[in-house]
Write an enzyme that holds these catalytic residues in place. Structure first.
Site, PDB file in Angstrom:
ATOM      1  N   GLY A  29       0.308  -0.510   5.654  1.00 37.03           N
ATOM      2  CA  GLY A  29       1.066  -0.688   4.405  1.00 37.03           C
ATOM      3  C   GLY A  29       0.164  -0.919   3.216  1.00 37.03           C
ATOM      4  N   GLN A  30       0.805  -1.181   2.043  1.00 40.80           N
ATOM      5  CA  GLN A  30       0.041  -1.280   0.790  1.00 40.80           C
ATOM      6  C   GLN A  30      -0.990  -2.413   0.853  1.00 40.80           C
ATOM      7  OE1 GLN A  30       2.041  -2.980  -2.597  1.00 40.80           O
ATOM      8  NE2 GLN A  30       0.611  -2.113  -4.076  1.00 40.80           N
TER       9      GLN A  30
ATOM     10  N   GLY B 255       1.488  -4.613  10.086  1.00 45.61           N
ATOM     11  CA  GLY B 255       1.713  -3.907   8.818  1.00 45.61           C
ATOM     12  C   GLY B 255       0.410  -3.411   8.224  1.00 45.61           C
TER      13      GLY B 255
ATOM     14  N   LYS C  97      12.839 -13.982   2.615  1.00 46.97           N
ATOM     15  CA  LYS C  97      11.594 -14.638   2.201  1.00 46.97           C
ATOM     16  C   LYS C  97      11.763 -16.161   2.195  1.00 46.97           C
ATOM     17  CE  LYS C  97       8.897 -11.281   2.133  1.00 46.97           C
ATOM     18  NZ  LYS C  97       7.781 -11.270   3.102  1.00 46.97           N
TER      19      LYS C  97
ATOM     20  N   ILE D 124       2.111  -6.332  -6.576  1.00 53.38           N
ATOM     21  CA  ILE D 124       0.700  -6.046  -6.294  1.00 53.38           C
ATOM     22  C   ILE D 124       0.374  -4.617  -6.724  1.00 53.38           C
ATOM     23  CG2 ILE D 124      -1.090  -5.975  -4.516  1.00 53.38           C
ATOM     24  CD1 ILE D 124       0.113  -8.725  -4.680  1.00 53.38           C
TER      25      ILE D 124
ATOM     26  N   TYR E 251      16.229  -9.307   0.598  1.00 49.94           N
ATOM     27  CA  TYR E 251      14.774  -9.518   0.633  1.00 49.94           C
ATOM     28  C   TYR E 251      14.464 -10.980   0.346  1.00 49.94           C
ATOM     29  CZ  TYR E 251       9.831  -8.905  -0.602  1.00 49.94           C
ATOM     30  OH  TYR E 251       8.457  -9.004  -0.668  1.00 49.94           O
TER      31      TYR E 251
HETATM   32  C1  VAH Z   1       8.659  -5.753  -3.928  1.00 54.96           C
HETATM   33  N1  VAH Z   1       6.251  -5.442  -4.193  1.00 54.96           N
HETATM   34  O1  VAH Z   1       8.760  -5.305  -5.072  1.00 54.96           O
HETATM   35  C2  VAH Z   1       7.265  -6.215  -3.486  1.00 54.96           C
HETATM   36  C3  VAH Z   1       7.071  -7.648  -3.819  1.00 54.96           C
HETATM   37  C4  VAH Z   1       7.026  -9.228  -5.676  1.00 54.96           C
HETATM   38  C5  VAH Z   1       7.556  -7.994  -5.212  1.00 54.96           C
HETATM   39  O2  VAH Z   1       7.619  -8.493  -2.899  1.00 54.96           O
HETATM   40  O3  VAH Z   1       9.586  -5.865  -3.171  1.00 54.96           O
END
Ligand code: VAH
Length: 315
Positions: free
Chosen positions: A11-12, A8, A146, A172, A142
């Protein structure tokens, strides 16, 4: 000598993490792994780049063997809002991709850094001063990936001795690479729009408090954790880390100190609103502070000053 692979890496977080790792450990010791998105000239010209799709275990193993990798920073992931639109893709990348990385790490003796997220918490988690060890029943794909990822990484540490470590990143904020499809992306976009148009239409409602962190602190957290004395770690996957908590009105007021005519209005995205409501307002990161000396450098004021200075030149 460390030989590092960053997945990655376009990526950001990955794009800036790669550059920081190259600065610290040497350009040729840090391999940038990317999939389709075209890497920047800076990334390409400063060290080795390899095409790595984390859903292809053999591709990961080939790169790890070719470069004699001993540490993998695994940043390749599908972020929260995109994951809600493509849950099957998110499971495949975020879990099967992680599983492949862990299996290669087990086989070829690599340490693994995998970020978790505030997304690993859910609506039944205490949302204020969210504890390091607490209820984790997220209701987003998501978040499911995680939490499962945290458990899988801890399992590989306990069962196979793989040196796995991770942090639960907040939103971030950065001025290099735009984020790709996260719920917290507004906190990056608002700076670009403030400088370009002096106004911003926010897709999260006022009063939505979320943990946030400036990119230099996010990179410091990842590297400091991986360099920490393992005998001090009571936790591994993953540590709460945060630097600030704000809602759209508070960050708008901080921007107005530099751009007085800046205005904010709202066009709420119901999917992102529903996701953000299940995430902490503010996390307790005392475990990271106690076990490996975590300490952020930037707060909202100093981050805003730096973001506006850097983006004013860039834009
Ligand atoms: C998102 N920037 O918004 C990511 C992050 C805490 C959020 O995991 O999905």
């Amino acid at each position: 000598m460390k030989n590092i692979l960053v997945t990655g890496a376009v990526g950001q977080i990955g794009s800036e993490l790669t550059m920081s790792l190259r600065e610290r450990f040497g350009n040729d010791n840090v391999v940038a792994g990317g999939r389709k998105t075209k890497p920047s000239e800076k990334l390409l010209n400063s060290g080795p780049f390899e095409i790595v799709d984390c859903v292809d275990a053999q591709e990961i193993a080939n790169v790890v063997k070719k470069h004699d990798i001993d540490t993998i920073y695994h940043l390749a992931a599908i972020l929260s809002a995109v994951a809600e639109a493509n849950p099957v893709l998110a499971w495949n990348v975020n879990i099967n991709g992680l599983y492949n990385v862990l299996e290669v790490a087990r086989d070829l003796k690599c340490a693994v850094f995998t970020p978790s997220s505030i997304g690993a918490f859910g609506p039944t988690t205490p949302l204020d001063n969210t504890p390091q060890d607490t209820i984790q029943r997220p209701n987003t794909m998501y978040g499911v990936t995680k939490v499962a990822g945290e458990l899988l990484c801890d399992y590989y540490f306990k069962r196979f001795g793989v040196d796995t470590r991770g942090v639960r990143y907040p939103g971030i904020i950065s001025n290099e690479t735009l984020p790709g499809g996260g719920t917290t992306d507004y906190a990056v976009e608002i700076y670009y729009e403030a400088i370009k148009h002096k106004k911003y239409t926010c897709n999260l409602p006022a009063g939505t408090f979320l943990d946030m962190m400036y990119m230099p602190d996010a990179i410091k957290a990842g590297i400091d954790l991986m360099e920490a004395d393992p005998t001090r770690l009571k936790h591994r996957n993953a540590f709460n880390v945060t630097a600030m908590s704000f809602d759209p009105e508070i960050i708008a007021a901080a921007i107005r100190k530099h751009i007085p005519e800046f205005t904010i209005d709202y066009d709420v995205d119901p999917v992102k609103k529903a996701i953000a409501e299940t995430w902490p307002n503010s996390m307790d990161d005392s475990a990271a502070r106690a076990e490996w000396g975590w300490e952020p450098e930037y707060d909202l004021e100093t981050m805003t000053k730096d973001m506006i200075e850097v983006l004013s030149k860039k834009l």
